[in-house]
Design a protein around this motif. Structure first.
Motif, PDB file in Angstrom:
ATOM      1  N   ASP A 113       0.839  -1.193   0.000  1.00 32.93           N
ATOM      2  CA  ASP A 113       0.000   0.000   0.000  1.00 32.93           C
ATOM      3  C   ASP A 113       0.883   1.256   0.000  1.00 32.93           C
ATOM      4  OD1 ASP A 113       0.934   0.389   2.611  1.00 32.93           O
ATOM      5  OD2 ASP A 113      -0.930  -0.275   3.561  1.00 32.93           O
ATOM      6  N   SER A 114       0.271   2.398   0.200  1.00 28.93           N
ATOM      7  CA  SER A 114       1.018   3.653   0.117  1.00 28.93           C
ATOM      8  C   SER A 114       2.103   3.764   1.176  1.00 28.93           C
ATOM      9  CB  SER A 114       0.061   4.843   0.219  1.00 28.93           C
ATOM     10  OG  SER A 114      -0.622   4.817   1.467  1.00 28.93           O
ATOM     11  N   GLN A 115       1.942   3.008   2.290  1.00 30.20           N
ATOM     12  CA  GLN A 115       2.924   3.038   3.373  1.00 30.20           C
ATOM     13  C   GLN A 115       3.883   1.845   3.306  1.00 30.20           C
ATOM     14  OE1 GLN A 115       2.998   5.790   5.328  1.00 30.20           O
ATOM     15  NE2 GLN A 115       1.363   6.458   3.922  1.00 30.20           N
ATOM     16  N   LEU A 116       3.887   1.159   2.165  1.00 32.59           N
ATOM     17  CA  LEU A 116       4.765   0.007   1.907  1.00 32.59           C
ATOM     18  C   LEU A 116       4.418  -1.210   2.767  1.00 32.59           C
ATOM     19  CD1 LEU A 116       8.280   1.693   1.454  1.00 32.59           C
ATOM     20  CD2 LEU A 116       6.548   1.145  -0.279  1.00 32.59           C
ATOM     21  N   LYS A 117       3.192  -1.270   3.250  1.00 33.76           N
ATOM     22  CA  LYS A 117       2.729  -2.452   3.968  1.00 33.76           C
ATOM     23  C   LYS A 117       2.153  -3.441   2.952  1.00 33.76           C
ATOM     24  CE  LYS A 117       1.607   0.028   8.241  1.00 33.76           C
ATOM     25  NZ  LYS A 117       0.539   0.400   9.205  1.00 33.76           N
ATOM     26  N   VAL A 118       2.517  -4.706   3.113  1.00 41.91           N
ATOM     27  CA  VAL A 118       2.084  -5.733   2.163  1.00 41.91           C
ATOM     28  C   VAL A 118       0.560  -5.810   2.144  1.00 41.91           C
ATOM     29  CG1 VAL A 118       2.141  -8.190   1.602  1.00 41.91           C
ATOM     30  CG2 VAL A 118       4.199  -7.060   2.481  1.00 41.91           C
ATOM     31  N   LYS A 119      -0.002  -5.816   0.940  1.00 39.58           N
ATOM     32  CA  LYS A 119      -1.442  -5.952   0.785  1.00 39.58           C
ATOM     33  C   LYS A 119      -1.763  -7.440   0.666  1.00 39.58           C
ATOM     34  CE  LYS A 119      -3.776  -2.978  -1.681  1.00 39.58           C
ATOM     35  NZ  LYS A 119      -4.512  -2.242  -0.615  1.00 39.58           N
ATOM     36  N   GLU A 120      -2.256  -8.000   1.759  1.00 35.46           N
ATOM     37  CA  GLU A 120      -2.504  -9.434   1.806  1.00 35.46           C
ATOM     38  C   GLU A 120      -3.616  -9.850   0.847  1.00 35.46           C
ATOM     39  OE1 GLU A 120      -0.564 -11.324   3.299  1.00 35.46           O
ATOM     40  OE2 GLU A 120       0.477 -10.032   4.745  1.00 35.46           O
ATOM     41  N   ASP A 121      -4.478  -8.903   0.499  1.00 31.26           N
ATOM     42  CA  ASP A 121      -5.596  -9.241  -0.376  1.00 31.26           C
ATOM     43  C   ASP A 121      -5.221  -9.195  -1.850  1.00 31.26           C
ATOM     44  OD1 ASP A 121      -5.186  -6.501  -0.056  1.00 31.26           O
ATOM     45  OD2 ASP A 121      -7.230  -6.013  -0.710  1.00 31.26           O
TER      46      ASP A 121
END
Length: 340
Positions: free
Chosen positions: A126-134
């Motif tokens: 996402d925009s904060q570089l967190k993995v998008k699990e979906d």
């Protein structure tokens, strides 16, 4: 030992929010590029300011160009690529983050002189570089080495995951490139790379996830209104015909582009690819005929038989329509004149 010069091409536009993270990741590569070429379409100086701040400590040469008038995304990227001097060119989006060994692992594949394009898997964040699990990158299905014309010619490449031989952008006049089949306008840089790379040489797909592919806010679209079965079939017939007419035209234009490739080391493959795309031209024209209500039953049946004889329903990875398309066409063939 590095023997080929490496360029990184980046097309910027209002990139001040994330571009520094991308620039830092390029600076941390285990194999540094010889140059980073940035062309900027921004209406203000904020992106330029972020680039200038990075330049102070950058171990990479930065060639920055500010466009006097906005070019638009495709032409801005082509401008950056055209300014690159390297034998190899890696595409960089302004808002992603590269893994440290990206350029090292990709460059190694070009030791085979027949390799024209190398790409890899990505991690979607996402925009904060967190993995998008979906989300995942199952869109990318090519892992291994593929001979010329052995990949789906209509595959939509993640451009930010690609490195190409610069020669792919120098063999013909890019101002007369074919249309983009996914949107209005001429083919984008990544579509061109996949088209020419797969036509003129080998494509290598690495299994490694070598970039964080940043996804921004997603637009919300309302649910479509319900319609009758007959209305849905009529819509499928109408759009199907226009789509295959367009794909026939693009196939013809691709063959024309390939006919202009005359370099001795590429000419033989260009002629084979030209023939390949002329076959695709005829198959798409025939499939469009299946959806044309003004055609006689005999004309439409003849088009369908040609598709069967010429293996038009071979797997999509080989340029065909696939087996599912055969059943769809058989179903709609019986309904075209009734509901169109």
């Amino acid at each position: 030992m590095q023997t080929m010069k490496i360029s990184v091409a980046m097309a910027a536009y209002n990139g001040e929010a994330y571009i520094r993270e991308q620039l830092d990741s390029i600076a941390k590569q285990t194999l540094l590029p010889d140059e980073l070429v940035i062309t900027d379409d921004s209406p203000d100086r904020l992106t330029e300011d972020a680039i200038n701040a990075f330049k102070v400590t950058s171990p990479v040469r930065i060639d920055y160009y500010r466009n006097e008038t906005r070019q638009g995304f495709p032409e801005n990227f082509f401008k950056a690529i055209g300014l690159c001097k390297g034998e190899l060119i890696a595409f960089a989006d302004q808002d992603d983050v590269w893994m440290p060994r990206k350029l090292e692992l990709m460059t190694a594949q070009f030791a085979d002189p027949e390799v024209m394009l190398v790409t890899h898997k990505v991690t979607i964040v996402d925009s904060q570089l967190k993995v998008k699990e979906d989300l995942d990158d199952n869109h990318w299905s090519y892992v291994g080495t593929f001979e010329p014309l052995q990949t789906d010619p209509w595959y939509l490449l993640f451009g930010m995951s690609a490195m190409v031989r610069g020669a792919l952008f120098r063999v013909t006049d890019l101002k007369v490139r074919p249309l983009d089949f996914s949107r209005d306008g001429l083919a984008s840089h990544d579509m061109w790379a996949w088209f020419m790379g797969g036509a003129l040489g080998k494509i290598v797909g690495l299994p490694d996830k070598l970039a964080l592919y940043r996804q921004h806010a997603v637009s919300v679209v309302g649910a479509p209104k319900q319609s009758s079965l007959a209305a849905r079939i009529a819509y499928s017939i109408k759009t199907g015909r226009s789509h295959y007419d367009k794909m026939a035209s693009i196939s013809h234009d691709r063959a024309k582009v390939l006919s202009q490739v005359t370099q001795p080391d590429l000419a033989a493959r260009a002629r084979a690819a030209e023939t390949f795309y002329m076959v695709l031209y005829q198959q798409n024209a025939d499939r469009a005929s299946l959806y044309a209500p003004e055609k006689t039953l005999i004309e439409r049946a003849s088009a369908g038989l040609r598709l069967l004889r010429k293996a038009g329903y071979r797997p999509q990875a080989q340029g065909g329509f696939g087996l599912k398309a055969l059943f769809k066409d058989l179903f709609l063939f019986l309904l075209v004149r009734r509901v169109a």
